[in-house]
Write a protein that holds these residues in place. Structure first.
Motif, PDB file in Angstrom:
ATOM      1  N   PRO A 160       0.839  -1.204   0.000  1.00 32.80           N
ATOM      2  CA  PRO A 160       0.000   0.000   0.000  1.00 32.80           C
ATOM      3  C   PRO A 160       0.875   1.255   0.000  1.00 32.80           C
ATOM      4  CG  PRO A 160       0.143  -0.910   2.211  1.00 32.80           C
ATOM      5  CD  PRO A 160       0.851  -1.884   1.323  1.00 32.80           C
ATOM      6  N   PRO A 161       0.285   2.416  -0.289  1.00 32.24           N
ATOM      7  CA  PRO A 161       1.052   3.663  -0.239  1.00 32.24           C
ATOM      8  C   PRO A 161       1.552   3.954   1.172  1.00 32.24           C
ATOM      9  CG  PRO A 161      -1.001   3.956  -1.436  1.00 32.24           C
ATOM     10  CD  PRO A 161      -1.094   2.618  -0.763  1.00 32.24           C
ATOM     11  N   GLY A 162       2.590   4.787   1.263  1.00 32.61           N
ATOM     12  CA  GLY A 162       3.162   5.165   2.553  1.00 32.61           C
ATOM     13  C   GLY A 162       4.608   4.737   2.669  1.00 32.61           C
ATOM     14  N   ALA A 163       5.300   5.287   3.654  1.00 32.30           N
ATOM     15  CA  ALA A 163       6.721   4.984   3.832  1.00 32.30           C
ATOM     16  C   ALA A 163       6.952   3.649   4.541  1.00 32.30           C
ATOM     17  CB  ALA A 163       7.393   6.110   4.623  1.00 32.30           C
ATOM     18  N   ALA A 164       6.210   3.376   5.606  1.00 30.90           N
ATOM     19  CA  ALA A 164       6.451   2.175   6.411  1.00 30.90           C
ATOM     20  C   ALA A 164       6.403   0.878   5.604  1.00 30.90           C
ATOM     21  CB  ALA A 164       5.469   2.118   7.579  1.00 30.90           C
ATOM     22  N   PRO A 165       5.441   0.698   4.674  1.00 33.56           N
ATOM     23  CA  PRO A 165       5.399  -0.558   3.912  1.00 33.56           C
ATOM     24  C   PRO A 165       6.658  -0.819   3.086  1.00 33.56           C
ATOM     25  CG  PRO A 165       3.302   0.598   3.741  1.00 33.56           C
ATOM     26  CD  PRO A 165       4.260   1.539   4.396  1.00 33.56           C
ATOM     27  N   ARG A 171      10.697  -5.871  -4.839  1.00 29.07           N
ATOM     28  CA  ARG A 171      10.747  -5.708  -6.296  1.00 29.07           C
ATOM     29  C   ARG A 171       9.832  -4.574  -6.726  1.00 29.07           C
ATOM     30  NH1 ARG A 171       8.232  -7.972 -10.883  1.00 29.07           N
ATOM     31  NH2 ARG A 171       6.811  -9.264  -9.614  1.00 29.07           N
ATOM     32  N   ILE A 172      10.216  -3.869  -7.796  1.00 27.07           N
ATOM     33  CA  ILE A 172       9.379  -2.808  -8.354  1.00 27.07           C
ATOM     34  C   ILE A 172       9.014  -3.164  -9.785  1.00 27.07           C
ATOM     35  CG2 ILE A 172       9.240  -0.362  -8.994  1.00 27.07           C
ATOM     36  CD1 ILE A 172      11.300   0.227  -6.802  1.00 27.07           C
ATOM     37  N   LEU A 197      19.745   9.149   1.974  1.00 32.96           N
ATOM     38  CA  LEU A 197      20.090   8.370   3.168  1.00 32.96           C
ATOM     39  C   LEU A 197      21.257   8.972   3.940  1.00 32.96           C
ATOM     40  CD1 LEU A 197      19.893   4.741   1.675  1.00 32.96           C
ATOM     41  CD2 LEU A 197      18.090   6.034   2.840  1.00 32.96           C
ATOM     42  N   GLY A 198      21.397   8.524   5.186  1.00 31.82           N
ATOM     43  CA  GLY A 198      22.541   8.919   6.001  1.00 31.82           C
ATOM     44  C   GLY A 198      22.245  10.031   6.975  1.00 31.82           C
ATOM     45  N   ALA A 223      13.191   1.877   5.861  1.00 35.70           N
ATOM     46  CA  ALA A 223      12.298   1.759   4.708  1.00 35.70           C
ATOM     47  C   ALA A 223      12.929   2.367   3.461  1.00 35.70           C
ATOM     48  CB  ALA A 223      10.956   2.433   5.016  1.00 35.70           C
ATOM     49  N   LEU A 224      13.521   3.546   3.608  1.00 30.32           N
ATOM     50  CA  LEU A 224      14.121   4.223   2.459  1.00 30.32           C
ATOM     51  C   LEU A 224      15.385   3.517   1.982  1.00 30.32           C
ATOM     52  CD1 LEU A 224      13.561   7.944   3.520  1.00 30.32           C
ATOM     53  CD2 LEU A 224      12.323   6.661   1.762  1.00 30.32           C
ATOM     54  N   THR A 225      16.071   2.828   2.890  1.00 33.17           N
ATOM     55  CA  THR A 225      17.242   2.031   2.496  1.00 33.17           C
ATOM     56  C   THR A 225      16.814   0.869   1.602  1.00 33.17           C
ATOM     57  OG1 THR A 225      18.458   2.607   4.514  1.00 33.17           O
ATOM     58  CG2 THR A 225      19.164   0.630   3.343  1.00 33.17           C
ATOM     59  N   ALA A 226      15.760   0.162   2.010  1.00 35.77           N
ATOM     60  CA  ALA A 226      15.232  -0.932   1.189  1.00 35.77           C
ATOM     61  C   ALA A 226      14.746  -0.404  -0.162  1.00 35.77           C
ATOM     62  CB  ALA A 226      14.094  -1.632   1.921  1.00 35.77           C
ATOM     63  N   TYR A 227      14.134   0.740  -0.123  1.00 33.50           N
ATOM     64  CA  TYR A 227      13.625   1.383  -1.343  1.00 33.50           C
ATOM     65  C   TYR A 227      14.782   1.730  -2.291  1.00 33.50           C
ATOM     66  CZ  TYR A 227      11.197   5.106  -4.027  1.00 33.50           C
ATOM     67  OH  TYR A 227      10.656   5.901  -5.002  1.00 33.50           O
ATOM     68  N   ALA A 228      15.826   2.359  -1.755  1.00 34.23           N
ATOM     69  CA  ALA A 228      16.974   2.755  -2.580  1.00 34.23           C
ATOM     70  C   ALA A 228      17.644   1.541  -3.211  1.00 34.23           C
ATOM     71  CB  ALA A 228      17.972   3.539  -1.736  1.00 34.23           C
ATOM     72  N   GLN A 229      17.790   0.471  -2.445  1.00 41.08           N
ATOM     73  CA  GLN A 229      18.408  -0.751  -2.968  1.00 41.08           C
ATOM     74  C   GLN A 229      17.580  -1.349  -4.104  1.00 41.08           C
ATOM     75  OE1 GLN A 229      18.637  -3.027   0.660  1.00 41.08           O
ATOM     76  NE2 GLN A 229      20.608  -2.139   1.284  1.00 41.08           N
ATOM     77  N   THR A 230      16.260  -1.334  -3.942  1.00 39.45           N
ATOM     78  CA  THR A 230      15.378  -1.920  -4.960  1.00 39.45           C
ATOM     79  C   THR A 230      15.314  -1.049  -6.202  1.00 39.45           C
ATOM     80  OG1 THR A 230      14.058  -2.773  -3.108  1.00 39.45           O
ATOM     81  CG2 THR A 230      13.129  -3.006  -5.301  1.00 39.45           C
ATOM     82  N   VAL A 231      15.312   0.275  -6.029  1.00 32.34           N
ATOM     83  CA  VAL A 231      15.337   1.181  -7.181  1.00 32.34           C
ATOM     84  C   VAL A 231      16.609   0.961  -8.002  1.00 32.34           C
ATOM     85  CG1 VAL A 231      15.549   3.601  -7.901  1.00 32.34           C
ATOM     86  CG2 VAL A 231      13.850   2.963  -6.186  1.00 32.34           C
TER      87      VAL A 231
END
Length: 368
Positions: A160-165, A171-172, A197-198, A223-231
């Motif tokens: 769902p939308p949002g940062a926590a998920p 995968r994207i 990040l950081g 959450a943003l770390t996982a996001y950056a890695q997947t992007v």
């Protein structure tokens, strides 16, 4: 005396356009005044653009705000250039949200994607997106979701939308994004240089502004770390450390990483679109304004462009702000003749200075 007034907005208090009007009306009785509201991508970006292109018109539409509630919003349309101008602060902004409603883990940039879709359907071939002043911190994932991309967990289920998920992101699926944006020129105008990040990143520096507790800041960083890695696995673009990807709750990261948008620093954007040197050469005094004069002011914020012009032309400058961080003054251009006037020095309290900002700006202007 000839006075050049180049105010930025006082976030959550008074807009750049209102500030320019107050300064012009107060000073015009005794001085020749040129007052132009500025925006580095944050609050007032549409107002600023309309001063450049008076024939541009407002397009009204409906989109989700940061808390996923559908609300009225608008963007700017330049028909002759088939250009749309979006202001993220107007779509999912922080300024009008009561503190008790802030939800840094659940808030989303989904509405920005909806407005982008509206502009694309209208035939936009060029789009400027002003970044800053938002209540969400989802790295721009919501924008991509609104345009048809899917954020998937390890089991292939859509998040769902949002940062926590995004903590569960594996995968994207870009879906229609590449075809949708193939022939569109898009520019993100960022008001900061921070990476996603950081220690200087989106979660740690700007998360608390959006209501995040220390524990929530840690969740956002994860959450943003996982996001950056997947992007990076999806598009090959590094959003973790690219300058300005922290802008607007990391919205800049998603725009750059998933939509391949070109990033422009706010101060550079102003230099390119305004005759600042011509105006500075004309003026005897240059006034600029912002809610807070701090180290962030020196990293791409609109007032920096005004101060740099003052320094280049050896003109005295006055910075009107709500609050001033003394350390920042030491990092300003050495040849700058600067005076600072803080609303907090006149007001009864910070709350009073925010509520009655126009009154105190008028008072400072009269003292000139």
């Amino acid at each position: 005396m000839k006075i050049l007034a180049l105010p930025n907005s006082f976030k959550g208090s008074i807009s750049a356009r209102q500030t320019a009007r107050v300064l012009a009306r107060t000073l015009n009785a005794r001085h020749t005044v040129k007052a132009v509201p500025l925006s580095d991508g944050g609050d007032g970006f549409i107002d600023f653009f309309q001063t450049l292109f008076p024939a541009a018109r407002r397009v009204r539409c409906r989109a989700k705000n940061a808390f996923l509630q559908t609300a009225a919003t608008q963007y700017l349309w330049l028909p002759s250039q088939k250009t749309a101008v979006l202001e993220t602060a107007r779509i999912c902004g922080l300024g009008t949200a009561p503190k008790e409603e802030l939800d840094p883990l659940g808030a989303s940039s989904y509405g920005v994607g909806e407005v982008l879709a509206h502009a694309l359907k209208k035939g936009a071939q060029k789009i400027y997106i002003g970044l800053g002043g938002v209540a969400c911190n989802d790295g721009g994932a919501g924008i991509a979701q609104a345009l048809g991309a899917r954020m998937l967990d390890k089991n292939g289920r859509a998040l769902p939308p949002g940062a926590a998920p995004l903590q569960r992101l594996a995968r994207i699926d870009l879906g229609p994004l590449p075809a949708l944006l193939h022939k569109v020129q898009m520019y993100a105008v960022a008001d900061v240089t921070n990476p996603l990040l950081g220690a200087q990143g989106s979660a740690r520096v700007f998360g608390p502004q959006k209501g995040a507790t220390p524990a929530q800041v840690r969740t956002l960083e994860k959450a943003l770390t996982a996001y950056a890695q997947t992007v990076k696995k999806t598009t090959g673009r590094d959003i973790a450390h690219t300058p300005s990807t922290a802008a607007a709750g990391g919205l800049c990261a998603g725009l750059y990483g998933l939509l391949n948008v070109k990033i422009i620093l706010g101060a550079d954007f102003l230099q390119a679109h305004l005759p600042l040197d011509t105006w500075a050469a004309w003026a005897d005094l240059i006034i600029t304004c912002e809610g807070k004069l701090d180290k962030q002011t020196l990293f791409g914020k609109a007032p920096l462009a005004a101060l740099q012009a003052a320094a280049r032309h050896h003109k005295p400058a006055l910075f009107i702000c709500g609050l001033c961080e003394e350390k920042a003054l030491k990092k300003l251009p050495k040849n700058l003749q600067l005076s600072v006037a803080c609303l907090s020095d006149f007001a009864l309290s910070c709350t009073d200075s925010q509520r009655r900002a126009a009154h105190y700006i008028r008072q400072i202007a009269r003292n000139i």
